[in-house]
Design an enzyme around this catalytic site. Structure first.
Site, PDB file in Angstrom:
ATOM      1  N   GLU A 167     -16.223   6.047   5.019  1.00 51.33           N
ATOM      2  CA  GLU A 167     -15.406   5.473   6.099  1.00 51.33           C
ATOM      3  C   GLU A 167     -15.380   6.438   7.278  1.00 51.33           C
ATOM      4  OE1 GLU A 167     -11.261   5.098   4.982  1.00 51.33           O
ATOM      5  OE2 GLU A 167     -11.239   7.052   4.021  1.00 51.33           O
ATOM      6  N   ARG A 219       0.840  -1.211   0.000  1.00 52.03           N
ATOM      7  CA  ARG A 219       0.000   0.000   0.000  1.00 52.03           C
ATOM      8  C   ARG A 219       0.870   1.256   0.000  1.00 52.03           C
ATOM      9  NH1 ARG A 219      -4.454   0.616   4.681  1.00 52.03           N
ATOM     10  NH2 ARG A 219      -2.603   1.115   5.917  1.00 52.03           N
ATOM     11  N   LYS A 237      -2.733   6.870   0.909  1.00 53.35           N
ATOM     12  CA  LYS A 237      -2.542   7.191   2.333  1.00 53.35           C
ATOM     13  C   LYS A 237      -1.499   8.306   2.389  1.00 53.35           C
ATOM     14  CE  LYS A 237      -2.244   4.811   6.768  1.00 53.35           C
ATOM     15  NZ  LYS A 237      -3.402   5.441   7.402  1.00 53.35           N
TER      16      LYS A 237
HETATM   17  N1  PMP Z   1      -9.363   4.815   6.736  1.00 54.31           N
HETATM   18  C1  PMP Z   1      -8.506   5.816   7.037  1.00 54.31           C
HETATM   19  C2  PMP Z   1      -8.827   7.180   6.551  1.00 54.31           C
HETATM   20  C3  PMP Z   1      -7.359   5.560   7.799  1.00 54.31           C
HETATM   21  O1  PMP Z   1      -6.511   6.548   8.088  1.00 54.31           O
HETATM   22  C4  PMP Z   1      -7.098   4.249   8.243  1.00 54.31           C
HETATM   23  C5  PMP Z   1      -5.836   3.948   9.005  1.00 54.31           C
HETATM   24  N2  PMP Z   1      -5.821   4.470  10.296  1.00 54.31           N
HETATM   25  C6  PMP Z   1      -8.027   3.242   7.945  1.00 54.31           C
HETATM   26  C7  PMP Z   1      -9.125   3.565   7.174  1.00 54.31           C
HETATM   27  C8  PMP Z   1      -7.820   1.833   8.404  1.00 54.31           C
HETATM   28  O2  PMP Z   1      -6.740   1.249   7.721  1.00 54.31           O
HETATM   29  P1  PMP Z   1      -5.831   0.133   8.387  1.00 54.31           P
HETATM   30  O3  PMP Z   1      -6.740  -0.968   8.813  1.00 54.31           O
HETATM   31  O4  PMP Z   1      -4.890  -0.274   7.318  1.00 54.31           O
HETATM   32  O5  PMP Z   1      -5.149   0.758   9.548  1.00 54.31           O
END
Ligand code: PMP
Length: 288
Positions: free
Chosen positions: A185, A53, A152
């Site tokens: 989200e 990622r 990200k």
């Molecule tokens: N959405 C956002 C906007 C995030 O910043 C994150 C990570 N904190 C997630 C979802 C969850 O991703 P992960 O399970 O890879 O931490």
């Protein structure tokens, strides 16, 4: 007590001396990408997925990372080891590097890379036992045509504004809707609902990050024979669901028991959420 060691551009340095330039475009413009990773029992959780990622986020913003996946993976272990940490949070950051005061990335000589390993701030146990209240934010998730939420990036203002609304409302998290008004989200977690025995989560095209925890939950559902679907989730679906939970590296699996003042299901952590929380903990600790 020796100081926490931070990995900066290939070297371990004391936390107090770990710094980047004020001319770094990561700081000046949020021009960079990052990963939030966890170590459980001395092992990085899903290293290949996190690093993939990171490299994909970097590719999308045309940032070339001056290390290989293998080098970064071993540097994470090296940093955690230097701090005698076996269960911790890892922050891996790659910025565009030092440039001039204009936004032009061409002026940046080389990317800055750093790795912080530190204690994870664990949320209170009661939150996992009783669930948390959340709100739906008035801040729209960045549309993919502006800046894809699948990147990200270091530019988290969109999410921070939503988190501020949650703080103002005295709740844990804010759910963000996309430009079409559908659920995307949380400010830092993915979201799942349970309705009539089925687990539902918005697809990535709804403006969500491809969470590593989200992926683990999808796999666990399949393993446990819990039906799971990706589909469009409307705000109304939030108000009438039986169970709700949010997932992320830091929060793990966080049950939600109230949304915009509406009680979710019976107002307690539902059976499917409970089962997934237990399976997730077993999975991360024992790799099952
Ligand atoms: N959405 C956002 C906007 C995030 O910043 C994150 C990570 N904190 C997630 C979802 C969850 O991703 P992960 O399970 O890879 O931490």
């Amino acid at each position: 007590m020796s100081s926490l060691q931070v990995w900066v551009d290939g070297k371990l340095v004391d936390k107090e001396r770990a710094s980047v330039s004020v001319y770094d475009h990561g700081l000046l413009y949020g021009d960079g990408v990052f990963e939030g990773i966890r170590l459980y029992n001395g092992r990085i959780f899903r290293p290949e997925q996190h690093l993939k990622r990171l490299f994909e986020s970097a590719k999308a913003i045309r940032l070339s990372i001056p290390y290989t996946i293998e080098q970064l993976t071993s540097s994470i272990y090296e940093t955690a080891k230097a701090n005698k940490l076996t269960d911790c949070y890892v922050r891996l950051v790659v910025t565009r590097g030092v440039g001039t005061l204009g936004i032009d990335p061409k002026r940046c000589s080389s990317p800055s890379v750093f790795i912080i390993t530190d204690q994870i701030a664990i949320y209170p146990k009661e939150m996992y036992e009783n669930g948390v209240p959340v709100i739906v934010s008035s801040i729209m998730r960045t549309p993919p045509s502006s800046l894809s939420p699948r990147i990200k990036s270091l530019n988290y203002l969109n999410n921070i504004l939503a988190k501020m609304e949650a703080n103002d409302a005295g709740v844990m998290e804010a759910i963000m809707l996309n430009h079409l008004g559908n659920v995307s989200e949380g400010s830092a977690e993915n979201i799942f609902l349970v309705k009539d025995g089925k687990v539902i989560t918005p697809g990535l095209s709804e403006g969500a990050l491809e969470g590593i925890t989200r992926g683990a939950i999808v796999e666990l559902c399949r393993k446990l024979d819990v039906p799971i679907f990706e589909r469009v989730v409307e705000r109304h679906d939030l108000y009438i669901c039986d169970e709700c939970f949010m997932t992320g590296t830091g929060a793990e699996v966080m049950p939600v028991t109230q949304i915009d003042g509406r009680v979710v299901g019976k107002g307690e952590v539902g059976p499917i959420t409970r089962r997934l929380i237990e399976s997730f903990h077993k999975h991360v600790r024992e790799g099952t």
